[in-house]
Structures are given as C-alpha cells and as structure tokens.
Write a protein that holds these residues in place. Structure first.
Motif, PDB file in Angstrom:
ATOM      1  N   PHE A  36     -11.134  12.872  51.531  1.00  0.00           N
ATOM      2  CA  PHE A  36     -10.649  11.790  52.385  1.00  0.00           C
ATOM      3  C   PHE A  36      -9.134  11.817  52.515  1.00  0.00           C
ATOM      4  O   PHE A  36      -8.582  11.414  53.541  1.00  0.00           O
ATOM      5  CB  PHE A  36     -11.091  10.437  51.824  1.00  0.00           C
ATOM      6  N   ARG A  37      -8.436  12.285  51.480  1.00  0.00           N
ATOM      7  CA  ARG A  37      -6.975  12.298  51.503  1.00  0.00           C
ATOM      8  C   ARG A  37      -6.435  13.394  52.415  1.00  0.00           C
ATOM      9  O   ARG A  37      -5.394  13.240  53.047  1.00  0.00           O
ATOM     10  CB  ARG A  37      -6.445  12.492  50.073  1.00  0.00           C
ATOM     11  N   CYS A  38      -7.146  14.515  52.461  1.00  0.00           N
ATOM     12  CA  CYS A  38      -6.654  15.659  53.229  1.00  0.00           C
ATOM     13  C   CYS A  38      -6.780  15.373  54.726  1.00  0.00           C
ATOM     14  O   CYS A  38      -7.873  15.153  55.248  1.00  0.00           O
ATOM     15  CB  CYS A  38      -7.440  16.913  52.858  1.00  0.00           C
ATOM     16  N   ARG A  39      -5.651  15.365  55.442  1.00  0.00           N
ATOM     17  CA  ARG A  39      -5.640  15.027  56.861  1.00  0.00           C
ATOM     18  C   ARG A  39      -5.555  16.257  57.765  1.00  0.00           C
ATOM     19  O   ARG A  39      -5.892  16.208  58.925  1.00  0.00           O
ATOM     20  CB  ARG A  39      -4.457  14.101  57.167  1.00  0.00           C
ATOM     21  N   ASP A  40      -5.086  17.329  57.225  1.00  0.00           N
ATOM     22  CA  ASP A  40      -4.764  18.501  58.043  1.00  0.00           C
ATOM     23  C   ASP A  40      -5.949  19.467  58.074  1.00  0.00           C
ATOM     24  O   ASP A  40      -6.355  19.992  57.039  1.00  0.00           O
ATOM     25  CB  ASP A  40      -3.524  19.200  57.480  1.00  0.00           C
ATOM     26  N   ARG A  41      -6.504  19.691  59.258  1.00  0.00           N
ATOM     27  CA  ARG A  41      -7.611  20.628  59.380  1.00  0.00           C
ATOM     28  C   ARG A  41      -7.207  22.041  58.978  1.00  0.00           C
ATOM     29  O   ARG A  41      -8.049  22.855  58.604  1.00  0.00           O
ATOM     30  CB  ARG A  41      -8.136  20.654  60.816  1.00  0.00           C
ATOM     31  N   GLU A  42      -5.917  22.318  59.115  1.00  0.00           N
ATOM     32  CA  GLU A  42      -5.452  23.665  58.791  1.00  0.00           C
ATOM     33  C   GLU A  42      -5.095  23.805  57.319  1.00  0.00           C
ATOM     34  O   GLU A  42      -4.621  24.844  56.887  1.00  0.00           O
ATOM     35  CB  GLU A  42      -4.227  24.004  59.648  1.00  0.00           C
ATOM     36  N   ALA A  43      -5.272  22.715  56.557  1.00  0.00           N
ATOM     37  CA  ALA A  43      -4.960  22.799  55.130  1.00  0.00           C
ATOM     38  C   ALA A  43      -5.866  23.822  54.464  1.00  0.00           C
ATOM     39  O   ALA A  43      -6.961  24.133  54.937  1.00  0.00           O
ATOM     40  CB  ALA A  43      -5.128  21.432  54.473  1.00  0.00           C
ATOM     41  N   GLY A  44      -5.419  24.331  53.327  1.00  0.00           N
ATOM     42  CA  GLY A  44      -6.179  25.347  52.625  1.00  0.00           C
ATOM     43  C   GLY A  44      -7.549  24.861  52.199  1.00  0.00           C
ATOM     44  O   GLY A  44      -7.775  23.678  51.960  1.00  0.00           O
ATOM     45  N   LEU A  45      -8.484  25.801  52.105  1.00  0.00           N
ATOM     46  CA  LEU A  45      -9.849  25.460  51.721  1.00  0.00           C
ATOM     47  C   LEU A  45      -9.978  25.150  50.242  1.00  0.00           C
ATOM     48  O   LEU A  45     -11.094  24.933  49.745  1.00  0.00           O
ATOM     49  CB  LEU A  45     -10.781  26.612  52.093  1.00  0.00           C
ATOM     50  N   ILE A  46      -8.858  25.106  49.534  1.00  0.00           N
ATOM     51  CA  ILE A  46      -8.902  24.740  48.127  1.00  0.00           C
ATOM     52  C   ILE A  46      -9.380  23.303  47.950  1.00  0.00           C
ATOM     53  O   ILE A  46     -10.022  22.948  46.960  1.00  0.00           O
ATOM     54  CB  ILE A  46      -7.510  24.939  47.471  1.00  0.00           C
ATOM     55  N   TRP A  47      -9.107  22.410  48.948  1.00  0.00           N
ATOM     56  CA  TRP A  47      -9.455  20.994  48.821  1.00  0.00           C
ATOM     57  C   TRP A  47     -10.966  20.765  48.796  1.00  0.00           C
ATOM     58  O   TRP A  47     -11.458  20.082  47.886  1.00  0.00           O
ATOM     59  CB  TRP A  47      -8.792  20.193  49.938  1.00  0.00           C
ATOM     60  N   PRO A  48     -11.736  21.280  49.724  1.00  0.00           N
ATOM     61  CA  PRO A  48     -13.191  21.093  49.598  1.00  0.00           C
ATOM     62  C   PRO A  48     -13.771  21.780  48.371  1.00  0.00           C
ATOM     63  O   PRO A  48     -14.730  21.290  47.776  1.00  0.00           O
ATOM     64  CB  PRO A  48     -13.746  21.678  50.897  1.00  0.00           C
TER      65      PRO A  48
END
Length: 744
Positions: free
Chosen positions: A175-187
């Motif tokens: 929920f915190r991650c807003r950037d679609r281009e952020a690294g896949l480390i978050w999921p």
C-alpha cells in the motif's frame, strides 16, 4: 514527516523500548501462561544449544526466572514414545527471539515484542501521512496500535505480536509503494512477511487475495511472481529449517504424540518413555504389568484444519454475535479502532476493489475460525479479546486513507477507555478475589454485552453441572456448595441456567444467610422480591421467564439458557473450605484452606416448575429383597431393589429436585428413628412403565434392636413419594445385632 511529528514518534518509541527491560523476574508476570513455556524455552534452547530438543537442562532453565509457580502447559511432541522429545510450536518467532532471550532472558523477548509494536506504529504513521496531516497520522497510528487488545499481547512471550507485525508489514509494503516503476523488491518482501505469519497459522494466508490484486494492479504478472516467489522462499525455508530442528515441516501435523505437560521441579524430565507394551510397537495392545503402566498426557492436534466444516447456522449465528460484541471477545469492544476503520470505509465508499476485497478477506478469516473451531475460536484457554483473530487486526488500518469525519476519533478513544482501560493499565492482572486475566469484564460496561456461552474455555467462572443442567456464574460472586450456591451479598449477581429443553416455569429455593434481608430475583420478564426477617428462613420461588434468553444449538444438541439475576441487600460472613486442586509431581499443595465469603443468600435450582407439579409418585415394588449377613450398629450394607414407574410421567434426574431412592428407619412400634436415609441416584430418566434394578446403600441405626427399614423414593425439595401415594413404601424387618452376636 515534520520534525515535531518525528520527535513525538521517537519519544514514544524510547518509552516503549526501555520499559520492558525494567520488569523484574520473577515478578511481572509471576508465571508462564498458555503457550508461553514452549516459546520461551524454544528461544533459550536455540540460543544456548542450537536445537529444539527437550532435555533436563531445558527444564532447569524454567526455574531461572520463573521458580514460583509450576508450568502447566509445555507443548511437546515425540515420535518414539517420549524417548526423544521436541518442542511442538512453530519455530519462526523463537528463532527471531533467540538472541534477545540470550541477552536478557524473558525481558529480551518482551523487548522484541515492544520493538515490533513500535514498528507497527511507524508503518501506520507513514501510511496515513499520505492522506492526513503528519500530526494526525502519528496520533491515529499510535491509538490504533496501543488502544487495542493487541497491545496487551506485547507482554506475552507469544507469537501474537509477531504475527501482527508480519501482517502489518505485508500490507504496508504494497500500500505504501506508489510508483509502478519501483523495484519488484516490494512485492517480494510483502510476500515474505505474510508467509511468516502463515507459518504460524496457515489461515492467515487468505490475505494473499487482496495483496495479489494490489500487486497485479501495480506490476501485473511481474508483481504476482515477485510476491509469490518471496512467500514461497520463506515457506520452503521455514519448513526445511523446522525439519532440520524437529524432524517435521510443521509441528502441528504429522507427529505421533503431541501434548501439553506440567513441569513441577528441576533436575528431571517431566515425562518418562512409554514402554513398548503401551506404545504398541511390539504388537501388544495393553499394559503387561503395573510397572509398565505409564500415564500419558492427553493429546493435542491441529488436524481440524484439514477436515470438512460442520456447519450449524444457528451455532454460527450465535458465535458471530459473540465475535462482534461478546463480553470477553467482541471485536467492537477489544478492537474499537478496527470498527472505526470499517465505518470510515463505509462512509467514504471508494471505488477501490482492493480495499473492499481486503475487508471481505478479513471477514472470511473470522468465518473460518467460527466454522472450523466453534467452541475455541477465541484462542483457547489463554486469551484476551480474540487471540486468534488479533493477528490480522493491523490490516484494518489499510482499509482507509483519510480519516473523515475527524469527530469520530473522540468517541472511539472514549470507547477504548471504557472497555480497555483496566486491561491496558494492568496487563499482568490485578490483585482481587479469584484473579484472572478476564477480570476486566467485571466492570460495569461489560454486563450489557453478551456472555459467550458457546466457548469451551472461559476463565474466571464456576460451572456447576447437574444431570442435564449447567449452571454458570463468576467465581468472585458465588461459592458452589454441592448443588447449591452461596450468592454474594450487596451485589448484582448473574448466573445462567442452561437446560436441554425449554421450560415455562423455573423453580428455586432461596435460603437467607443474613439477618433482615431483601432479595430481588429477575428471570427474563419475571421479577420477585423476597423479604426475610432472620437468617435461616427459606422460600421456594417459581418464576415464569416467558422465553429463554438464548436458544443454543451444536449439531444434534439443543439447549435453552436462562439468565437469573439475584440482588441481595445485605449479607454475613461465612467461612468455607477452598480446594486448592491437585499438586504437581512429588510436591502436593495443601488440600484446602479456610476462606471467608460475604454471602447474602443460598440458591438451589430445583428444575422445571411444571415438572415439579406432575404426579410422578405412583410406584410398584418388585420382590422383597433379602438382607444378607448380620447387620451391626452403624454399619453400611447394599440392598438390591427393583421398582417400576407406574405414573404417567418420566422420573427426571436433572437439577436439584431430582428423584432418588432413599429410606426411613422405624422402631418396632412404627415410630421414626431415622427419617432421612442415604440417597441413591437413578440411572438416568425412567420412563413410565419401565422397571429399574438398583442398589440402595443403607446405614444401620447406631443402637442394636429390632427395626423396620422403609424404602421410599423422594423428589428432592418437593415431597417423599409416601406422602403423595397413600404410603406405598417397601418395608423390611431388620435386626441390628449386638457386636457380640455378630461375632458369634
């Protein structure tokens, strides 16, 4: 985040992190409860031995910090008849707690729990600040975490705080991650976090549904694969490590023996290996000798997670009410900010399928517990609020964005003060009569909420069981006296009568234990006020409740529950003998001790008032029995008796007013010598026309002579059969011999 908001979080964090290190051991708490012994010793065993095998040195560690009270529930398992014993709880939490326990013992585990509480507050604040001011975000996150029953578990050496933190982290990372281009480390990290909670309780894995949808919306297939890979990595790693340490990928399934045992003293194992003749490894089916006999602890099993549900909609509806607003477990009472989050979501009504799916999943997890373990869904014998469900509580914070209207915040805090104040300010329990962690429900607000009659484990209550009837009341308000109850004076006392069939009229006997006294009785819509002038006066009362307060169902078993409220204006001090229970190991507690109780009245439940009015007194006697052997003064002997119910109604054996067989002793002239003889219970309900063979225990008169033994059934507290059936008794002539005659 602003400097002041960050400073407030840092100050709160400092307080929460330092406080656990100041708690003395032994002291607060003085004992280990519920599953704490296993988790505590697992952490120490991993830290000091690098294994999870239970040995004498592990048992000795219990007495380093907790020497005052025996441990009653150390969960262990074995596959070889208790020759090799392992701990039988999930390994993730004790593995994380091991370094903390190595440094600070039990205080270190409390420090770890508080660190996780702090982490949940910080995560909540950073999530909420996207939609609210920094100050409001810090305030809301702090209240959400601290003003809940979840915070009480930070003081437990248990997995609840760990599971809560894992769920919070899994939601926060996505929920915190807003950037679609952020690294896949978050999921990937989100999947890992939820897998840690699921390793403890597999049903928490149901949260993957909304998290997968969120991962799909942000990263599509890459997000799902990343999330699933992280979760799989943790689950496989956890199972592999568990297999290496205890020989099982899960401690819940697969072991031959799993049990909760008592630890009474250091220096020896609390259980011994079971001989082959008992375990059956030699093909035998029994114990070959008394020396071989070993009493095994009762088994524990979580195999229900693989069983099909047994759905009873009436039972489910009852438990759902308890789940929402039950006195000991209610979601509205113990997690008020969770209820606020649902309300804010409903008012906002967003077009966001993720948040609605998250709410649906949280409801599905609740339904799973209610359906699969309908008598134990709250968390077993050790619980505050709902121990099993509190792990998913942090997910409710992610249902909302902006808290509007802000005015809802104030009544929610007030509700937390009303229901959680004593619990949070005294998390180790208070010194009071019949102390229990459930003592907070004795406060005024809770009596307006439902008592959870369906729960198997409900601490702090006396359960008096008669045939077909269960009486339930608080331990601090009553003293059971056989089939009667002393009721505390100058108090409002509530106790429940649960029966196997409905009744329009319930009968009670009320004995006054004070001087001048006024006693008010309330049962459903019926009320009665009794005035007593002196101690010892007795009244029989019949109340018509109108209908049962609860109608309960569990499979084929149906029951009707009635709530009786007794108010006694005054009372007097009565002494009684408290049984202290069994000892532990080679050490026995004192069997009893004298205590005092401020008693107003004594109440006995006689049963269904309509049944008491029935003409059940017709009896037919079988052949006259023969007294075998000499009868000595004061001796006891058994007499076989046959009798048949010739009335039109069954002979009931439930409640206090049950039918029993008894006798009178008369002298040769027919004068009564002993009126009340010993009682013999009937073997269940005797239907009309059914004959019954039974043994009547007889106690002979104290003096020698010629007597008449008169057998006579009695409907207790109502009438002897002979007073209602024209004196139809069975009489036998009995000679009570002088001791010298008996010897001859």
């Amino acid at each position: 985040m602003t400097r002041n908001a960050r400073l407030a979080l840092l100050a709160l964090s400092a307080f929460l992190l330092v406080f656990p290190l100041t708690l003395p051991k032994p002291g607060l708490p003085v004992n280990l409860k519920a599953d704490e012994p296993a988790y505590y010793l697992m952490a120490l065993s991993l830290a000091r031995d690098g294994d999870l095998r239970v040995e004498v040195k592990d048992i000795d560690r219990l007495f380093e910090e907790f020497p005052l009270v025996p441990v009653r529930n150390l969960i262990v398992m074995s596959d070889d008849g208790w020759n090799t014993v392992y701990y039988s709880k999930p390994i993730v939490y004790p593995l994380l707690a091991a370094p903390f326990a190595a440094l600070f013992g039990a205080n270190g585990m409390l420090l770890l729990n508080m660190a996780m509480v702090v982490a949940m507050i910080w995560m909540g604040a950073y999530h909420l600040r996207r939609y609210n001011s920094d100050g409001l975000a810090v305030l809301l996150a702090s209240c959400f975490v601290l003003l809940s029953s979840g915070f009480a578990y930070a003081y437990w050496l248990h997995t609840e705080t760990f599971n809560m933190t894992a769920v919070a982290a899994s939601c926060f990372l996505l929920f915190r991650c807003r950037d679609r281009e952020a690294g896949l480390i978050w999921p990937s990290l989100s999947g890992m976090a939820l897998a840690l909670a699921a390793a403890n309780k597999p049903m928490y894995a149901m949260l993957l549904a909304p998290l997968w949808l969120l991962a799909w919306r942000k990263w599509h297939w890459r997000g799902l694969l990343s999330w699933g890979s992280g979760a799989a990595l943790v689950l496989v790693g956890t199972m592999a490590l568990s297999t290496a340490l205890i020989g099982k990928p899960s401690p819940y399934l697969g072991s031959q023996k799993r049990a909760g045992i008592s630890v009474c003293e250091p220096g020896k194992m609390p259980l011994q290996p079971v001989p082959e003749s008992v375990t059956g490894t030699d093909g035998g089916n029994g114990v070959e000798s008394e020396e071989d006999a070993v009493v095994e602890p009762p088994p524990l099993n979580w195999g229900f997670v693989l069983l099909p549900p047994r759905l009873d909609f009436r039972e489910l509806g009852e438990n759902l009410g308890y789940f929402l607003w039950g006195r000991h477990t209610g979601f509205m009472l113990y997690l008020p900010f969770g209820a606020l989050c649902i309300l804010v979501l409903a008012l906002e009504a967003p077009r966001d399928p993720v948040r609605w799916l998250l709410l649906g999943t949280l409801a599905a997890i609740a339904a799973y517990f209610l359906v699969m373990i309908p008598v134990n869904w709250q968390g077993g014998g050790g619980f505050i609020g709902n121990r099993y469900y509190v792990a998913v509580y942090p997910a409710f914070l992610y249902l909302v964005r902006s808290f509007r209207p802000a005015a809802l915040f104030v009544p929610t805090v007030a509700a937390a003060g009303a229901f959680l104040g004593p619990l949070l300010l005294m998390p180790f329990g208070a010194s009071m009569p019949s102390p229990t962690l459930q003592a907070h429900v004795r406060n005024a607000p809770f009596r307006f909420f439902q008592l959870e009659l369906s729960l198997k484990n409900l601490p702090g209550y006396h359960r008096v069981r008669l045939d077909g009837v269960r009486l339930l009341a608080r331990r601090d308000q009553i003293v059971p006296r056989g089939e009667a109850m002393w009721i505390r004076g100058s108090d409002r006392v509530e106790f429940w009568v649960e029966m196997g069939e409905p009744a329009e009229r319930l009968a009670f006997v009320v004995d006054n234990l004070a001087g001048a006294n006024v006693v008010d009785l309330e049962l459903g819509g019926a009320r009665e006020s009794l005035e007593f002038a002196a101690e010892g006066e007795s009244r029989r009362v019949v109340l018509e409740p109108g209908r049962a307060d609860r109608r309960r169902s569990r499979g084929e078993q149906k029951s009707w529950a009635y709530k009786l409220v007794v108010r006694s204006k005054s009372g007097s001090i009565k002494s009684w003998e408290r049984r202290l229970g069994r000892g532990c190991g080679d050490f026995e507690n004192d069997p009893s001790r004298r205590e005092s109780f401020y008693a107003g009245v004594q109440v006995r439940f006689l049963g269904d008032g309509d049944k008491l009015a029935r003409d059940v007194y017709a009896v037919e006697w079988g052949p006259s029995p023969v007294v075998s052997g000499p009868v000595m003064p004061g001796s006891r002997f058994s007499l076989p008796v046959k009798l048949t119910n010739r009335s039109e109604h069954p002979w009931q054996t439930d409640a206090s007013a049950r039918i029993r067989l008894s006798y009178h002793w008369l002298d040769a002239e027919g004068e009564t010598v002993v009126f009340d003889g010993l009682r013999s219970d009937l073997d269940g309900v005797v239907a009309p026309g059914v004959a019954l063979d039974m043994l009547q225990e007889i106690e002979a008169p104290a003096a020698p002579g010629a007597y008449i033994l008169e057998l006579d059934p009695v409907l207790e507290d109502v009438a002897w059969f002979s007073t209602r059936n024209g004196g139809n008794t069975l009489r036998l002539a009995v000679e009570v011999l002088e001791p010298e005659q008996g010897e001859g």
